[in-house]
Design an enzyme around this catalytic site. Structure first.
Site, PDB file in Angstrom:
ATOM      1  N   LYS A  48       0.803  -1.231   0.000  1.00  0.00           N
ATOM      2  CA  LYS A  48       0.000   0.000   0.000  1.00  0.00           C
ATOM      3  C   LYS A  48       0.834   1.279   0.000  1.00  0.00           C
ATOM      4  O   LYS A  48       0.483   2.262   0.650  1.00  0.00           O
ATOM      5  CB  LYS A  48      -1.008   0.019   1.170  1.00  0.00           C
ATOM      6  N   HIS A 114       7.100  -7.452  -2.036  1.00  0.00           N
ATOM      7  CA  HIS A 114       6.996  -6.764  -0.747  1.00  0.00           C
ATOM      8  C   HIS A 114       7.950  -7.391   0.265  1.00  0.00           C
ATOM      9  O   HIS A 114       7.888  -7.080   1.443  1.00  0.00           O
ATOM     10  CB  HIS A 114       5.577  -6.879  -0.174  1.00  0.00           C
ATOM     11  N   SER A 144      -4.634   3.472   3.955  1.00  0.00           N
ATOM     12  CA  SER A 144      -4.793   2.707   2.725  1.00  0.00           C
ATOM     13  C   SER A 144      -4.871   1.205   3.043  1.00  0.00           C
ATOM     14  O   SER A 144      -5.703   0.472   2.514  1.00  0.00           O
ATOM     15  CB  SER A 144      -3.621   2.994   1.781  1.00  0.00           C
ATOM     16  N   SER A 237      -1.672   9.164 -14.145  1.00  0.00           N
ATOM     17  CA  SER A 237      -2.415   9.906 -13.119  1.00  0.00           C
ATOM     18  C   SER A 237      -3.413   8.959 -12.462  1.00  0.00           C
ATOM     19  O   SER A 237      -3.775   7.920 -13.020  1.00  0.00           O
ATOM     20  CB  SER A 237      -3.159  11.082 -13.746  1.00  0.00           C
ATOM     21  N   PHE A 238      -3.849   9.326 -11.282  1.00  0.00           N
ATOM     22  CA  PHE A 238      -4.810   8.480 -10.560  1.00  0.00           C
ATOM     23  C   PHE A 238      -6.071   8.259 -11.402  1.00  0.00           C
ATOM     24  O   PHE A 238      -6.530   7.129 -11.566  1.00  0.00           O
ATOM     25  CB  PHE A 238      -5.165   9.124  -9.215  1.00  0.00           C
ATOM     26  N   MET A 266      -8.177   1.174  -6.473  1.00  0.00           N
ATOM     27  CA  MET A 266      -7.858   2.574  -6.747  1.00  0.00           C
ATOM     28  C   MET A 266      -8.822   3.392  -5.895  1.00  0.00           C
ATOM     29  O   MET A 266      -9.883   3.801  -6.353  1.00  0.00           O
ATOM     30  CB  MET A 266      -8.036   2.884  -8.228  1.00  0.00           C
ATOM     31  N   ARG A 267      -8.456   3.624  -4.654  1.00  0.00           N
ATOM     32  CA  ARG A 267      -9.395   4.143  -3.672  1.00  0.00           C
ATOM     33  C   ARG A 267      -9.470   5.672  -3.714  1.00  0.00           C
ATOM     34  O   ARG A 267     -10.477   6.247  -4.067  1.00  0.00           O
ATOM     35  CB  ARG A 267      -8.979   3.648  -2.276  1.00  0.00           C
TER      36      ARG A 267
END
Ligand code: A3P
Length: 305
Positions: A48, A114, A144, A237-238, A266-267
């Protein structure tokens, strides 16, 4: 320094690291022997922190990466410690693990992990592949992560933010999970200061995406025209990534988001959302843990922009 029961159920400790249960010990041992190639590009982060975002940019920089423009980012970029084809989803489409997928990928490979540094493939030390390490301020990271726990079956289920917050912070000694990872992953091990490692911050990407695309491209040895750079920044971009079905898991047919309708990977994609979650007391508590943990690291984060 206790380790929260809920977290214990979905993780285990190995080589002083915290590992999600979906990666079992034998898989980890295989990974230690994973054959790294000199031209591999690893995208490493605590969960995250903007890993998907960074992978997307890296693949765009590599231009028509393996002619895979039409493929999903998760197929382009194997999540090496993940035993299933698609991240955080129950799918019938299981393969021996992304480790095997990665083995068969042509060069140059972009690989996601990770894993903390003691668990990374041994070859990394000698082959010195390029590593893009992305980190995020831990307050937004926590928020997140909390929201992700609502959809990911590989995380504990939390009813309340306060429960999550307490687990995230618990064990200021040993298992302050996020901060411990941050430190052991990039400081104790000095990975952050190695020549083959680029250290990137989520907040810097928010501040100046175009500038970060240039930095990443330079680091990878790609010299792109300003037009191309502009285009990559636009596509990363988001808003663009959120509506691009190949750029995030939200549109995968196999996604089973714990039946949480309306929850998306994609919060929000912003800096400072933690202010909508942290109480004043939680914030004070966190600040003091943070100060202790970060002492001597020379590392700072923007918590607001
Ligand atoms: P939020 O939950 O705060 O929205 P990771 O890929 O490491 O799991 O990180 C996921 C986080 O990165 C999510 O944060 C997600 O929305 C955010 N993210 C993904 N793509 C982004 C983009 N293009 N711009 C900003 N944030 C992005």
């Amino acid at each position: 320094s206790s380790y929260p029961e809920r977290v214990k159920k979905v993780t285990y400790a190995y080589k002083d690291c915290i590992v999600p249960s979906f990666t079992d010990k034998s898989y980890l041992e295989d990974l230690a022997n994973f054959e790294v190639r000199n031209d591999d590009i690893f995208v490493i982060s605590y969960p995250k922190s903007g890993n998907t975002w960074t992978q997307f940019i890296v693949c765009k920089i590599l231009k028509n990466y393996h002619n895979m423009d039409n493929q999903h980012i998760f197929d382009k970029v194997p999540f090496i410690e993940f035993p299933q084809r698609h991240l955080q989803m129950q799918t019938e489409n299981t393969v021996p693990g992304m480790y095997e997928v990665a083995k068969n990928q042509p060069s140059p490979r972009v690989l996601k992990t990770h894993l903390q540094s003691p668990l990374l493939p041994d070859d990394i030390a000698t082959k010195k592949p390029k590593i893009v390490y992305v980190a995020r301020n831990p307050k937004d990271n926590a928020v997140s992560y909390y929201n992700f726990s609502k959809v990911s079956p590989s995380l504990p289920k939390y009813d309340k933010w306060s429960d999550f917050f307490s687990d995230y912070c618990q064990g200021a000694g040993k298992y302050l999970i996020a901060l411990l990872w941050l430190i052991s992953g990039i400081d104790n091990n000095s990975l952050r200061h190695e020549e083959n490692v680029m250290f990137l911050k989520y907040e810097d990407m928010k501040k100046d995406l175009r500038g970060c695309v240039i930095r990443i491209a330079d680091f990878l040895g790609y010299y792109l025209s300003s037009e191309v750079i502009e285009d990559i920044a636009d596509q990363s971009s988001f808003a663009e990534m959120k509506t691009n079905p190949k750029a995030n898991p939200d549109h995968l047919a196999t996604v089973k988001y714990r039946n949480q309708k309306g929850k998306t990977f994609m919060r929000k994609g912003v800096v400072g959302d933690w202010k909508n979650y942290f109480t004043v007391n939680q914030n004070n508590h966190f600040d003091s843990l943070y100060a202790k943990r970060m002492e001597g690291t020379n590392l700072t984060f923007d918590f607001t922009l």
